[in-house]
Scaffold this active site. Structure first.
Site, PDB file in Angstrom:
ATOM      1  N   GLY A  11       0.841  -1.203   0.000  1.00 29.97           N
ATOM      2  CA  GLY A  11       0.000   0.000   0.000  1.00 29.97           C
ATOM      3  C   GLY A  11       0.871   1.247   0.000  1.00 29.97           C
ATOM      4  O   GLY A  11       1.885   1.290   0.688  1.00 29.97           O
ATOM      5  N   CYS A 138       1.953  -8.042  -4.888  1.00 28.11           N
ATOM      6  CA  CYS A 138       2.349  -9.012  -5.916  1.00 28.11           C
ATOM      7  C   CYS A 138       2.177 -10.458  -5.461  1.00 28.11           C
ATOM      8  O   CYS A 138       2.868 -10.917  -4.544  1.00 28.11           O
ATOM      9  CB  CYS A 138       3.805  -8.743  -6.297  1.00 28.11           C
ATOM     10  SG  CYS A 138       4.474  -9.911  -7.470  1.00 28.11           S
ATOM     11  N   GLY A 167       5.494  -1.773   3.566  1.00 29.64           N
ATOM     12  CA  GLY A 167       5.000  -2.151   4.882  1.00 29.64           C
ATOM     13  C   GLY A 167       5.480  -3.529   5.299  1.00 29.64           C
ATOM     14  O   GLY A 167       6.382  -4.103   4.678  1.00 29.64           O
ATOM     15  N   ASP A 215       0.231   2.442   8.596  1.00 29.48           N
ATOM     16  CA  ASP A 215      -0.273   1.711   9.764  1.00 29.48           C
ATOM     17  C   ASP A 215       0.599   1.841  11.019  1.00 29.48           C
ATOM     18  O   ASP A 215       0.136   1.591  12.115  1.00 29.48           O
ATOM     19  CB  ASP A 215      -0.422   0.216   9.427  1.00 29.48           C
ATOM     20  CG  ASP A 215      -1.366  -0.016   8.259  1.00 29.48           C
ATOM     21  OD1 ASP A 215      -2.204   0.871   7.995  1.00 29.48           O
ATOM     22  OD2 ASP A 215      -1.267  -1.073   7.604  1.00 29.48           O
ATOM     23  N   ARG A 250     -25.076  14.980  17.889  1.00 26.55           N
ATOM     24  CA  ARG A 250     -25.067  13.601  17.358  1.00 26.55           C
ATOM     25  C   ARG A 250     -23.873  12.783  17.850  1.00 26.55           C
ATOM     26  O   ARG A 250     -22.903  13.321  18.389  1.00 26.55           O
ATOM     27  CB  ARG A 250     -24.960  13.665  15.826  1.00 26.55           C
ATOM     28  CG  ARG A 250     -26.287  13.854  15.153  1.00 26.55           C
ATOM     29  CD  ARG A 250     -26.099  13.942  13.663  1.00 26.55           C
ATOM     30  NE  ARG A 250     -27.386  14.002  13.017  1.00 26.55           N
ATOM     31  CZ  ARG A 250     -27.585  14.495  11.794  1.00 26.55           C
ATOM     32  NH1 ARG A 250     -26.587  14.993  11.103  1.00 26.55           N
ATOM     33  NH2 ARG A 250     -28.790  14.485  11.267  1.00 26.55           N
ATOM     34  N   ARG A 259      -5.070  -1.688   9.447  1.00 26.52           N
ATOM     35  CA  ARG A 259      -5.055  -3.155   9.331  1.00 26.52           C
ATOM     36  C   ARG A 259      -5.164  -3.793  10.713  1.00 26.52           C
ATOM     37  O   ARG A 259      -6.159  -3.577  11.380  1.00 26.52           O
ATOM     38  CB  ARG A 259      -3.799  -3.606   8.595  1.00 26.52           C
ATOM     39  CG  ARG A 259      -4.026  -4.865   7.786  1.00 26.52           C
ATOM     40  CD  ARG A 259      -2.763  -5.286   7.090  1.00 26.52           C
ATOM     41  NE  ARG A 259      -2.538  -4.523   5.887  1.00 26.52           N
ATOM     42  CZ  ARG A 259      -3.034  -4.845   4.675  1.00 26.52           C
ATOM     43  NH1 ARG A 259      -3.736  -5.927   4.540  1.00 26.52           N
ATOM     44  NH2 ARG A 259      -2.801  -4.106   3.630  1.00 26.52           N
ATOM     45  N   ARG A 341     -24.280   8.535  13.269  1.00 27.23           N
ATOM     46  CA  ARG A 341     -23.840   8.362  11.880  1.00 27.23           C
ATOM     47  C   ARG A 341     -22.494   7.634  11.878  1.00 27.23           C
ATOM     48  O   ARG A 341     -21.717   7.750  12.825  1.00 27.23           O
ATOM     49  CB  ARG A 341     -23.627   9.713  11.189  1.00 27.23           C
ATOM     50  CG  ARG A 341     -24.870  10.592  11.137  1.00 27.23           C
ATOM     51  CD  ARG A 341     -25.831  10.104  10.058  1.00 27.23           C
ATOM     52  NE  ARG A 341     -26.945  11.011   9.873  1.00 27.23           N
ATOM     53  CZ  ARG A 341     -28.057  11.036  10.599  1.00 27.23           C
ATOM     54  NH1 ARG A 341     -28.217  10.187  11.596  1.00 27.23           N
ATOM     55  NH2 ARG A 341     -29.028  11.889  10.331  1.00 27.23           N
TER      56      ARG A 341
HETATM   57  O1  F6P Z   1      -1.484  -1.196   4.925  1.00 28.08           O
HETATM   58  C1  F6P Z   1      -2.005   0.030   4.533  1.00 28.08           C
HETATM   59  C2  F6P Z   1      -3.502  -0.048   4.366  1.00 28.08           C
HETATM   60  O2  F6P Z   1      -3.956   1.241   4.019  1.00 28.08           O
HETATM   61  C3  F6P Z   1      -4.261  -0.580   5.568  1.00 28.08           C
HETATM   62  O3  F6P Z   1      -4.425   0.387   6.565  1.00 28.08           O
HETATM   63  C4  F6P Z   1      -5.536  -1.040   4.927  1.00 28.08           C
HETATM   64  O4  F6P Z   1      -6.083  -2.102   5.643  1.00 28.08           O
HETATM   65  C5  F6P Z   1      -5.102  -1.520   3.580  1.00 28.08           C
HETATM   66  O5  F6P Z   1      -3.836  -0.925   3.325  1.00 28.08           O
HETATM   67  C6  F6P Z   1      -6.050  -1.206   2.460  1.00 28.08           C
HETATM   68  O6  F6P Z   1      -5.570  -1.799   1.317  1.00 28.08           O
HETATM   69  P1  F6P Z   1      -6.124  -1.532  -0.145  1.00 28.08           P
HETATM   70  O7  F6P Z   1      -5.640  -0.162  -0.543  1.00 28.08           O
HETATM   71  O8  F6P Z   1      -5.526  -2.607  -0.942  1.00 28.08           O
HETATM   72  O9  F6P Z   1      -7.604  -1.540  -0.056  1.00 28.08           O
END
Ligand code: F6P
Length: 429
Positions: A11, A138, A167, A215, A250, A259, A341
């Site tokens: 990511g 990948c 990461g 993260d 609210r 994650r 909400r």
């Molecule tokens: O690891 C970074 C992250 O943004 C996490 O916080 C999240 O769970 C994940 O990647 C989302 O991944 P994608 O962009 O593949 O939906």
């Protein structure tokens, strides 16, 4: 001169471009040739479909495209000068990548993932969000065959050292490649894909990790590249939500990324004065519904007009069941009668310009990454570049990856205090 390559993987996170810029510039400054690998591990597995002009500067390709042979020669000469003196900008190459990967095909990079870059190629990258060299998750690299192809491409291009910014998943991949490297080299030589001389020269993989992830979930470092930006993005969003929440009296349940890590949720809770946070590492001790209602009711009783609950996307209860924003909404509406909400911040947390802290972190760590690569010996471990107590440091990649995996294991065993202790960079088992 040694060839140093840099890639971004997994990511994206704000500050990745600053990290690439830093590695490229530091590599050139130290007298190396700099390469980028586009599209993360995927690009390394694919390599270059056509190996044209590989020895010359990548910019030559671009200029040749415009059929300007004289300019091409000038670019090649500038590239050569840059790599030998280490500090001469390779004017002319700057056009190659500045528009980023989306323009790559137009720029003649179709099917080319391993690209020589010069000083100018990374000009203006410091404040850019995302990753201009592309990234991917990948699947092929998870198989040995994929890693074999990646190893072959590195050796074929004469890449001596590799910096990977990603990461925990991407760095786990880096660690696996490092561990398997002797076996891969042996296989490549046995199938005559590389010569004996190549097998000897590239007997050891020089690899370094830069932790790029919003993260902040890698053990052994206080901060990962991109986490400060994501946190400030979350805070801005929560601040905006807070004013409308107060207007209507609210409740809002705000889901944030991370994650399996609760850092973003917890820090956002601290920074915005949220009423309650759910994080994976420390689920409520009792029934979460009861505990939540008790706290929120107290806050309302002392006069709060708004209720803000931040929930990490990986939040769980002590039985490892997910706690989702919509479940929380139902509890707030039904049991407390609050007009509630849900807002899922999603990828707005990940994109956009890096804050100063990420630019600085990425730049300093990029410098350290190149130094670590150039100092690497067969006897030294592969490092991940960290920051601990405000100092840029190195930690053995293998240990950081193993400890990060141990956190997940502890959580899966319901040992939450143990998991939390492992998040401490000073923890030593
Ligand atoms: O690891 C970074 C992250 O943004 C996490 O916080 C999240 O769970 C994940 O990647 C989302 O991944 P994608 O962009 O593949 O939906």
């Amino acid at each position: 001169p040694p060839k140093v390559a840099v890639m971004t993987s997994g990511g994206d996170s704000a500050g990745m471009n600053a990290a690439v810029r830093s590695v490229v510039k530091m590599a050139i400054f130290r007298g190396c040739q700099a390469y980028v690998i586009r599209e993360g591990w995927e690009g390394l597995v694919r390599g270059n479909e056509e190996e044209q002009g590989e020895q010359s500067a990548a910019g030559v390709e671009q200029v040749k495209h415009g059929s300007n042979a004289a300019a091409a020669a000038a670019v090649a000469a500038a590239a050569e000068a840059s790599s030998s003196t280490g500090f001469v900008p390779t004017y002319g190459e700057g056009e190659l990548l500045k528009e980023g990967v989306s323009e790559a095909e137009e720029l003649g990079l179709k099917g080319r993932y391993i690209v020589r870059v010069g000083w100018d190629d990374v000009r203006g990258w410091l404040d850019q969000g995302g990753t201009l060299i592309g990234t991917a998750r990948c699947a092929a690299f998870r198989q040995q065959d994929g890693r074999l192809r990646a190893a072959h491409n590195l050796i074929k291009h004469g890449i001596d050292a590799l910096a990977v910014c990603g990461g925990d998943g991407s760095l786990t991949g880096a660690d696996r490649l490092r561990a398997e490297w002797p076996e891969l080299v042996e296989k490549l030589q046995a199938s005559q894909l590389i010569s004996e001389a190549q097998a000897k020269r590239y007997a050891h993989l020089k690899i370094v990790g830069l932790v790029g992830s919003i993260d902040n979930d890698l053990a052994g470092t206080d901060l990962t590249i991109g986490a400060p930006t994501a946190l400030s993005r979350i805070c801005e969003a929560v601040d905006s939500i807070s004013s409308t929440a107060a207007s209507h009296s609210r409740a809002f349940v705000i889901e944030v990324m991370g994650r399996h890590c609760g850092w973003l949720a917890l820090m956002a809770g601290l920074a915005t004065g949220a009423d309650y946070c759910f994080i994976p590492e420390q689920p409520p001790k009792g029934k979460w519904e009861d505990e939540l209602c008790e706290v929120l009711q107290k806050h309302r009783q002392v006069g709060k007009r708004k209720t803000i609950v931040i929930v990490a996307e990986g939040a769980i209860d002590r039985e490892l069941n997910d706690i989702k924003a919509d479940d929380i909404k139902v509890v707030l509406s039904d049991r407390l009668g609050l007009d509630t909400r849900v807002t899922t911040l999603g990828h707005t947390q990940r994109g956009g310009r890096p804050v100063a802290a990420d630019r600085i972190l990425a730049t300093l760590q990029g410098v350290e990454a190149v130094n670590a690569l150039l100092e690497a010996k067969p006897s030294t471990p592969s490092y991940v570049i960290t920051i601990r107590e405000n100092k840029i440091t190195r930690a053995p990649l293998m240990e950081a990856v193993a400890q990060t995996q141990l956190v997940a294991k502890r959580i899966s065993e319901k040992d939450f205090d143990g998991a939390l202790a492992l998040r401490d960079p000073e923890f030593d088992e």
